[in-house]
Design a protein around this motif. Structure first.
Motif, PDB file in Angstrom:
ATOM      1  N   UNK A 125      -3.072  -4.179  76.648  1.00  0.00           N
ATOM      2  CA  UNK A 125      -1.934  -5.055  76.374  1.00  0.00           C
ATOM      3  C   UNK A 125      -0.639  -4.519  76.963  1.00  0.00           C
ATOM      4  N   UNK A 126      -0.413  -3.229  76.854  1.00  0.00           N
ATOM      5  CA  UNK A 126       0.804  -2.633  77.417  1.00  0.00           C
ATOM      6  C   UNK A 126       0.836  -2.786  78.938  1.00  0.00           C
ATOM      7  N   UNK A 127      -0.316  -2.641  79.573  1.00  0.00           N
ATOM      8  CA  UNK A 127      -0.383  -2.827  81.020  1.00  0.00           C
ATOM      9  C   UNK A 127      -0.073  -4.270  81.402  1.00  0.00           C
ATOM     10  N   UNK A 128      -0.648  -5.216  80.672  1.00  0.00           N
ATOM     11  CA  UNK A 128      -0.400  -6.634  80.951  1.00  0.00           C
ATOM     12  C   UNK A 128       1.058  -7.001  80.700  1.00  0.00           C
ATOM     13  N   UNK A 129       1.651  -6.455  79.647  1.00  0.00           N
ATOM     14  CA  UNK A 129       3.066  -6.716  79.372  1.00  0.00           C
ATOM     15  C   UNK A 129       3.939  -6.227  80.513  1.00  0.00           C
ATOM     16  N   UNK A 130       3.630  -5.052  81.037  1.00  0.00           N
ATOM     17  CA  UNK A 130       4.393  -4.507  82.167  1.00  0.00           C
ATOM     18  C   UNK A 130       4.289  -5.417  83.386  1.00  0.00           C
ATOM     19  N   UNK A 131       3.097  -5.981  83.601  1.00  0.00           N
ATOM     20  CA  UNK A 131       2.892  -6.866  84.740  1.00  0.00           C
ATOM     21  C   UNK A 131       3.684  -8.159  84.613  1.00  0.00           C
ATOM     22  N   UNK A 132       3.837  -8.665  83.372  1.00  0.00           N
ATOM     23  CA  UNK A 132       4.450  -9.985  83.162  1.00  0.00           C
ATOM     24  C   UNK A 132       5.927  -9.931  82.797  1.00  0.00           C
ATOM     25  N   UNK A 133       6.455  -8.757  82.481  1.00  0.00           N
ATOM     26  CA  UNK A 133       7.823  -8.659  81.967  1.00  0.00           C
ATOM     27  C   UNK A 133       8.852  -9.256  82.917  1.00  0.00           C
TER      28      UNK A 133
END
Length: 298
Positions: free
Chosen positions: A131-139
């Motif tokens: 989830x943290x990786x995906x959040x970084x990608x979408x931020x």
């Protein structure tokens, strides 16, 4: 016609959306299996949000592809609104999912099941990393596109859900508090409701062709009326086609029709520089034409 040639705000982040979808979909299966094996509502709630994320990200990518299609005589704006419909669908699914999680939490309050806390903890920690990786990608794109914002909120809810699952697992391991599982599960569902409600309202606002929140209509009308040679402004409309693409139409009444080109150029410049509106449709008319139009509308 105005169609696929216009790049949507979400389109700029298609690559990041794709990677986020791959990560989410790949881990979703493991988390669903983990939730079923451990019997944890908190983990199943997080898995359900992960499932919604995968669907939301896929919808976002589909919407981007549709938005790139060329306009047709039947769809003069092409498929640009697909992005907003995708965001609306994401919000509705999340709200329905929350209702189910709360229902299941009530059932577990009444009859707490046996839960395997250690496997539950391991699955949640891995999920937190995803989830943290995906959040970084979408931020980066979440501030530019409702579609990306919808996907970002879903991943945010999953991240917080993973943290909640970890807390619940630790409480059950250390204290034996099985009631922590339905409490955390319900909390995961409730946390995202206000943000999802905002997303839902924003999508409906655009679909209703309401004035963009950042546009001050009084100031905009005053700006147009202040152009030299303009005596009145009427039939003024400003709306959003899709994220980052606002449109304006209006009628400008002028003293004389001799200076139309200069007035039109000045109106376009003021709308672009002062209000960031590039897609402008303006009808220029004198008092005689306005009077004729008023008779036609009676």
């Amino acid at each position: 016609m105005h169609g696929g040639g216009h790049g949507t705000a979400a389109g700029k982040h298609a690559g990041r959306l794709t990677w986020a979808f791959i990560l989410t979909a790949s881990y979703m299966v493991a988390e669903v299996i983990g939730g079923l094996i451990t019997g944890s509502l908190a983990l199943l709630a997080d898995a359900a949000h992960m499932l919604t994320d995968a669907g939301g990200l896929l919808l976002a990518l589909i919407a981007i592809r549709f938005a790139q299609r060329e306009a047709t005589p039947q769809r003069t704006y092409g498929y640009l609104r697909m992005e907003i419909l995708s965001a609306l669908a994401n919000a509705i699914v999340l709200l329905l999912l929350t209702v189910y999680i709360l229902y299941e939490a009530v059932q577990r309050f009444l009859a707490p099941p046996e839960i395997m806390s250690l496997p539950m903890l391991i699955v949640a920690v891995i999920g937190l990393g995803v989830n943290l990786t995906s959040m970084w990608l979408l931020a980066g794109g979440s501030s530019e596109s409702l579609n990306v914002k919808g996907a970002y909120f879903e991943v945010l809810s999953d991240m917080l859900g993973s943290v909640g699952v970890i807390v619940a697992a630790l409480l059950m391991m250390w204290k034996g508090w099985t009631i922590a599982d339905p409490i955390i599960g319900a909390g995961i569902g409730l946390f995202i409701v206000p943000r999802t409600w905002i997303l839902l309202k924003q999508a409906l606002h655009i679909l209703m062709e309401a004035t963009p929140p950042h546009v001050d209509m009084a100031a905009l009308e005053k700006e147009l009326a202040g152009i030299d040679g303009v005596t009145a402004v009427h039939d003024l409309h400003v709306w959003t086609i899709t994220s980052g693409f606002d449109a304006l139409s209006c009628h400008l009444v002028v003293r004389t029709m001799d200076n139309n080109v200069a007035i039109l150029r000045e109106a376009r410049r003021r709308m672009k520089d002062g209000f960031h509106i590039d897609h402008v449709t303006i009808q220029i008319e004198d008092e005689a034409l306005r009077a004729e139009e008023a008779v036609l509308h009676v």
